[in-house]
Design a protein around this motif. Structure first.
Motif, PDB file in Angstrom:
ATOM      1  N   ALA A  42      44.258 -95.604 -19.631  1.00 22.57           N
ATOM      2  CA  ALA A  42      43.757 -95.711 -18.349  1.00 22.57           C
ATOM      3  C   ALA A  42      44.105 -97.089 -17.465  1.00 22.57           C
ATOM      4  N   THR A  43      44.229 -98.098 -18.412  1.00 21.84           N
ATOM      5  CA  THR A  43      44.319 -99.212 -17.683  1.00 21.84           C
ATOM      6  C   THR A  43      45.847 -99.864 -17.660  1.00 21.84           C
ATOM      7  N   ALA A  44      46.555 -99.179 -18.306  1.00 23.07           N
ATOM      8  CA  ALA A  44      48.109 -99.630 -18.211  1.00 23.07           C
ATOM      9  C   ALA A  44      48.559 -99.951 -16.871  1.00 23.07           C
ATOM     10  N   THR A  59      37.303-109.874 -15.073  1.00 22.49           N
ATOM     11  CA  THR A  59      35.842-110.322 -14.885  1.00 22.49           C
ATOM     12  C   THR A  59      34.882-109.146 -15.547  1.00 22.49           C
ATOM     13  N   HIS A  60      35.283-107.905 -14.850  1.00 23.43           N
ATOM     14  CA  HIS A  60      34.460-106.734 -15.337  1.00 23.43           C
ATOM     15  C   HIS A  60      34.254-106.527 -16.957  1.00 23.43           C
ATOM     16  N   ALA A  61      35.304-106.513 -17.644  1.00 32.71           N
ATOM     17  CA  ALA A  61      35.190-106.214 -19.042  1.00 32.71           C
ATOM     18  C   ALA A  61      34.387-107.569 -19.543  1.00 32.71           C
ATOM     19  N   LEU A 107      35.883-103.206  -7.241  1.00 35.88           N
ATOM     20  CA  LEU A 107      37.216-103.859  -6.804  1.00 35.88           C
ATOM     21  C   LEU A 107      38.438-103.050  -7.664  1.00 35.88           C
ATOM     22  N   ILE A 108      37.805-102.483  -8.774  1.00 34.54           N
ATOM     23  CA  ILE A 108      38.528-101.673  -9.657  1.00 34.54           C
ATOM     24  C   ILE A 108      38.628-100.319  -9.650  1.00 34.54           C
ATOM     25  N   ALA A 109      37.630 -99.813  -9.169  1.00 30.54           N
ATOM     26  CA  ALA A 109      37.209 -98.384  -9.109  1.00 30.54           C
ATOM     27  C   ALA A 109      38.482 -97.497  -8.338  1.00 30.54           C
TER      28      ALA A 109
HETATM   29  C1  HEM Z   1      27.577 -99.642 -16.382  1.00 33.34           C
HETATM   30  C2  HEM Z   1      28.162-100.166 -15.343  1.00 33.34           C
HETATM   31  C3  HEM Z   1      29.891 -99.782 -15.405  1.00 33.34           C
HETATM   32  C4  HEM Z   1      30.673 -99.633 -14.496  1.00 33.34           C
HETATM   33  C5  HEM Z   1      30.162 -99.039 -13.082  1.00 33.34           C
HETATM   34  C6  HEM Z   1      32.020 -99.820 -14.751  1.00 33.34           C
HETATM   35  C7  HEM Z   1      33.025 -99.477 -14.185  1.00 33.34           C
HETATM   36  C8  HEM Z   1      34.419 -99.808 -14.657  1.00 33.34           C
HETATM   37  C9  HEM Z   1      35.448 -99.283 -14.042  1.00 33.34           C
HETATM   38  C10 HEM Z   1      35.620 -98.696 -12.540  1.00 33.34           C
HETATM   39  C11 HEM Z   1      36.731 -99.482 -14.677  1.00 33.34           C
HETATM   40  C12 HEM Z   1      38.017 -99.189 -14.250  1.00 33.34           C
HETATM   41  C13 HEM Z   1      38.585 -98.151 -14.922  1.00 33.34           C
HETATM   42  C14 HEM Z   1      40.128 -97.717 -14.657  1.00 33.34           C
HETATM   43  O1  HEM Z   1      40.699 -98.489 -14.147  1.00 33.34           O
HETATM   44  O2  HEM Z   1      40.289 -96.756 -15.079  1.00 33.34           O
HETATM   45  C15 HEM Z   1      35.887 -99.992 -15.885  1.00 33.34           C
HETATM   46  C16 HEM Z   1      36.861-100.339 -16.808  1.00 33.34           C
HETATM   47  C17 HEM Z   1      36.420-100.835 -18.016  1.00 33.34           C
HETATM   48  N1  HEM Z   1      35.045-101.447 -18.239  1.00 33.34           N
HETATM   49 FE1  HEM Z   1      33.273-100.680 -17.223  1.00 33.34          FE
HETATM   50  N2  HEM Z   1      31.811-100.423 -15.900  1.00 33.34           N
HETATM   51  C18 HEM Z   1      30.656-100.450 -16.593  1.00 33.34           C
HETATM   52  C19 HEM Z   1      30.012-100.834 -17.853  1.00 33.34           C
HETATM   53  C20 HEM Z   1      31.039-101.359 -18.707  1.00 33.34           C
HETATM   54  C21 HEM Z   1      30.290-102.133 -19.793  1.00 33.34           C
HETATM   55  C22 HEM Z   1      28.881-102.375 -20.280  1.00 33.34           C
HETATM   56  C23 HEM Z   1      31.285-102.508 -20.556  1.00 33.34           C
HETATM   57  C24 HEM Z   1      31.195-103.463 -21.871  1.00 33.34           C
HETATM   58  C25 HEM Z   1      32.092-103.261 -22.877  1.00 33.34           C
HETATM   59  C26 HEM Z   1      32.539-102.058 -19.696  1.00 33.34           C
HETATM   60  C27 HEM Z   1      34.039-102.443 -20.202  1.00 33.34           C
HETATM   61  C28 HEM Z   1      34.997-102.166 -19.584  1.00 33.34           C
HETATM   62  C29 HEM Z   1      36.194-102.425 -20.002  1.00 33.34           C
HETATM   63  C30 HEM Z   1      36.517-103.042 -21.428  1.00 33.34           C
HETATM   64  C31 HEM Z   1      36.878-101.500 -18.995  1.00 33.34           C
HETATM   65  C32 HEM Z   1      38.622-101.303 -18.939  1.00 33.34           C
HETATM   66  C33 HEM Z   1      38.920 -99.971 -19.511  1.00 33.34           C
HETATM   67  C34 HEM Z   1      38.987 -99.548 -21.073  1.00 33.34           C
HETATM   68  O3  HEM Z   1      39.288-100.423 -21.693  1.00 33.34           O
HETATM   69  O4  HEM Z   1      38.507 -98.735 -21.310  1.00 33.34           O
HETATM   70  N3  HEM Z   1      32.294-101.537 -18.569  1.00 33.34           N
HETATM   71  N4  HEM Z   1      34.715-100.134 -15.863  1.00 33.34           N
END
Ligand code: HEM
Length: 234
Positions: A42-44, A59-61, A107-109
């Motif tokens: 998904a993130t490549a 920042t998100h991760a 920003l990343i969605a």
């Molecule tokens: C609950 C609200 C959350 C939203 C709205 C959200 C949203 C997103 C979005 C839009 C992406 C990009 C996915 C892509 O490019 O395909 C992403 C990726 C990611 N998110 Fe979240 N996220 C949330 C919670 C979390 C939480 C709690 C974690 C804690 C581990 C997290 C960790 C990650 C990671 C590590 C990625 C990179 C993709 C992966 O390795 O699976 N997110 N998230």
């Protein structure tokens, strides 16, 4: 309370904390290397993204990962009662994690491999994540402990989407693999994108329903006590 009963009562929390910590570590680990070669299907794509979007992903991760690690500990009665200052500081860090994690999600969605349906799913989650976090903060600032607890249950239900996303993704991929040849013409990427799209909704809608059920179930005995104190109450 004997040891077996104590363990039984704590089992849901232990499972929740174990899954939260496990996912926070395993999911965030690839991003600590800052090397897109270590990212997943998904993130490549971030290898060719702008520095701003890459910064958004990191920042998100990291911020969301911290919220996921801290969240379960905020529900421990003993910690809250014995170390209220620690509870307060962990709560502030949890909420800053949500603020940064939620804002960077916008920003990343856009441009996700799941397409518009998935993007809307995750952006709806981001909005609700920010709103429930804000309500949890605002209610405790107003001194309303019961409302604070209820909003924290909803907030963490949404934070836990990071766990359920990965569980559902595994289940969906596992159940679709037998149809790889017939339905996806042997193209695993097509199968992954389809599962990813569904999971962008499945990861949080049931969590929110369960969180609301927990909130309402906790309210029922409180309402019964109020009624017994005031038998004229409808
Ligand atoms: C609950 C609200 C959350 C939203 C709205 C959200 C949203 C997103 C979005 C839009 C992406 C990009 C996915 C892509 O490019 O395909 C992403 C990726 C990611 N998110 Fe979240 N996220 C949330 C919670 C979390 C939480 C709690 C974690 C804690 C581990 C997290 C960790 C990650 C990671 C590590 C990625 C990179 C993709 C992966 O390795 O699976 N997110 N998230």
């Amino acid at each position: 309370m004997n040891k077996t009963n104590f363990f039984k009562r704590q089992l849901p929390w232990i499972v929740m904390a174990f899954l939260a910590l496990g996912v926070a570590i395993v999911a965030v680990a690839p991003y600590v290397t800052f090397n897109p070669a270590n990212f997943n299907n998904a993130t490549a794509r971030y290898a060719t993204e702008t520095p701003l979007r890459q910064a958004g992903l990191y920042t998100h991760a990291f911020a969301a990962g911290i919220a996921l690690i801290l969240g379960p500990f905020q529900f421990l009665n003993r910690l809250r009662q014995r170390k209220p200052t620690l509870h307060r500081w962990m709560g502030r860090i949890y909420l800053v994690g949500i603020l940064l994690g939620g804002l960077s999600a916008f920003l990343i969605a856009p441009g996700m491999i799941s397409g518009l349906v998935g993007e809307i799913g995750l952006m709806s989650l981001a909005v609700l994540w920010l709103v429930t976090g804000w309500k949890a903060y605002a209610s405790i600032r107003a001194g309303n402990v019961i409302a604070h607890r209820e909003w924290m249950i909803r907030s963490f239900g949404l934070t836990f989407a990071a766990v359920t996303l990965r569980l559902w993704l595994g289940i969906l991929i596992g159940t679709q693999v037998p149809f790889l040849a017939t339905k996806y013409a042997g193209n695993f990427d097509a199968l992954f994108v389809e599962a990813y799209r569904v999971v962008m909704w499945l990861c949080w809608v049931p969590n929110l329903i369960i969180a609301e059920w927990i909130v309402q179930r906790r309210r029922a005995p409180q309402a019964a006590v109020r009624k017994s104190l005031n038998p004229f109450q409808a």
